[in-house]
Design an enzyme around this catalytic site. Structure first.
Site, PDB file in Angstrom:
ATOM      1  N   ARG A 126      -8.634   2.169   7.822  1.00  0.00           N
ATOM      2  CA  ARG A 126      -7.833   0.947   7.964  1.00  0.00           C
ATOM      3  C   ARG A 126      -6.612   1.174   8.826  1.00  0.00           C
ATOM      4  O   ARG A 126      -6.100   0.261   9.450  1.00  0.00           O
ATOM      5  CB  ARG A 126      -7.426   0.420   6.590  1.00  0.00           C
ATOM      6  CG  ARG A 126      -8.568  -0.248   5.865  1.00  0.00           C
ATOM      7  CD  ARG A 126      -8.115  -0.790   4.532  1.00  0.00           C
ATOM      8  NE  ARG A 126      -7.836   0.285   3.616  1.00  0.00           N
ATOM      9  CZ  ARG A 126      -6.689   0.425   2.959  1.00  0.00           C
ATOM     10  NH1 ARG A 126      -5.703  -0.404   3.144  1.00  0.00           N
ATOM     11  NH2 ARG A 126      -6.522   1.403   2.104  1.00  0.00           N
TER      12      ARG A 126
ATOM     13  N   GLY B  82     -10.107  -0.894  -5.042  1.00  0.00           N
ATOM     14  CA  GLY B  82     -10.261  -0.793  -3.599  1.00  0.00           C
ATOM     15  C   GLY B  82      -8.941  -0.980  -2.884  1.00  0.00           C
ATOM     16  O   GLY B  82      -7.865  -0.713  -3.434  1.00  0.00           O
ATOM     17  N   CYS B  83      -9.011  -1.435  -1.657  1.00  0.00           N
ATOM     18  CA  CYS B  83      -7.807  -1.637  -0.849  1.00  0.00           C
ATOM     19  C   CYS B  83      -6.833  -2.572  -1.551  1.00  0.00           C
ATOM     20  O   CYS B  83      -7.216  -3.663  -1.981  1.00  0.00           O
ATOM     21  CB  CYS B  83      -8.197  -2.212   0.508  1.00  0.00           C
ATOM     22  SG  CYS B  83      -6.802  -2.738   1.509  1.00  0.00           S
ATOM     23  N   PHE B  84      -5.580  -2.151  -1.653  1.00  0.00           N
ATOM     24  CA  PHE B  84      -4.617  -2.987  -2.382  1.00  0.00           C
ATOM     25  C   PHE B  84      -4.251  -4.271  -1.651  1.00  0.00           C
ATOM     26  O   PHE B  84      -3.722  -5.193  -2.255  1.00  0.00           O
ATOM     27  CB  PHE B  84      -3.369  -2.214  -2.777  1.00  0.00           C
ATOM     28  CG  PHE B  84      -2.738  -1.310  -1.746  1.00  0.00           C
ATOM     29  CD1 PHE B  84      -2.841  -1.533  -0.382  1.00  0.00           C
ATOM     30  CD2 PHE B  84      -2.012  -0.200  -2.173  1.00  0.00           C
ATOM     31  CE1 PHE B  84      -2.242  -0.688   0.542  1.00  0.00           C
ATOM     32  CE2 PHE B  84      -1.393   0.649  -1.256  1.00  0.00           C
ATOM     33  CZ  PHE B  84      -1.522   0.406   0.109  1.00  0.00           C
TER      34      PHE B  84
END
EC number: 1.8.4.11
Length: 232
Positions: free
Chosen positions: A6, A55-57
């Site tokens: 990311r 997962g991704c915050f």
């Protein structure tokens, strides 16, 4: 599947958007939301604070920022120690931390059980332990960090309830990790979905989660998100 970094997508220009979308689509799309029953066991009142990892915050924070009764949702790290609570170190997957979101809420408007329902229904896929969408590693695990024994009891009961009802096609693997501190993430991670709604990662993986909240749990949805920046 290849792991998508990311960090490499943070500076994507508009011209690179289509390429970024294609990369993400090949690496794994957003988790499928589903309608789930409310917890049979819940609490009145409570601490007004909860911590979730899925997962991704960016996406988890965005979902809770659109949830009625939430007064603040902060992206951060939980499961490790203070010295390793920074994005570059957590991204190695060797710190014990998970990307997590600390949710502060008004118990008069939303219960802890209702937040669990949002978490399991739309915020992530609880049948995936160390992955969500295109992200892989223990830092993306499904986990709940209860604030007290009552939250621990309610979370475990809800997982058992959903597994007994076969609400998912596979067993829930969400970990309950008690007595772990939460550390806020860097400022550039806060309010990320609200500030970057057209960023490729957000488009593919996260905007659909907020749409699912509105569709599946309309009584829990608020149109205007509560932002860290505006909360001071």
């Amino acid at each position: 599947m290849p792991r998508v970094d990311r960090r490499a997508l943070l500076g994507l220009s508009a011209a690179a958007t289509l390429g970024g979308l294609g990369l993400l689509a090949r690496s794994g799309a957003a988790e499928e939301a589903r309608a789930l029953p409310a917890p049979a066991l819940d609490q009145a009142g409570g601490t007004g604070r909860a911590v979730f990892a899925g997962g991704c915050f960016w996406g988890v924070q965005g979902v809770f920022q659109h949830t009625v009764g939430v007064t603040r949702a902060v992206s951060g790290y939980a499961g490790g120690d203070r010295a390793s609570a920074d994005y570059e170190t957590v991204s190695t997957g060797r710190t014990g931390h998970a990307e997590a979101v600390e949710v502060t809420f008004d118990p008069a408007q939303v219960t802890y059980g209702a937040l669990l329902q949002v978490f399991f229904s739309v915020a992530h896929d609880p049948t995936q332990l160390n992955r969500q969408g295109p992200d892989r590693g223990t830092q993306y695990r499904s986990a709940i960090f209860p604030a007290d024994a009552e939250q621990d009891r309610i979370a475990r009961a809800y997982i058992a309830q959903l597994d007994a009802a076969r609400a998912f096609p596979a067993p829930i693997v969400t970990r309950i990790e008690a007595d772990r501190p939460f550390f806020p993430a860097e400022a550039y991670h806060q309010d990320y979905m609200a500030r970057h709604p057209s960023q490729p990662y957000i488009v593919i993986n996260d905007r659909s989660k907020v749409a699912a909240l509105q569709r599946l749990l309309p009584q829990r949805y608020r149109e205007r998100p509560v932002l860290v920046a505006s909360a001071g």
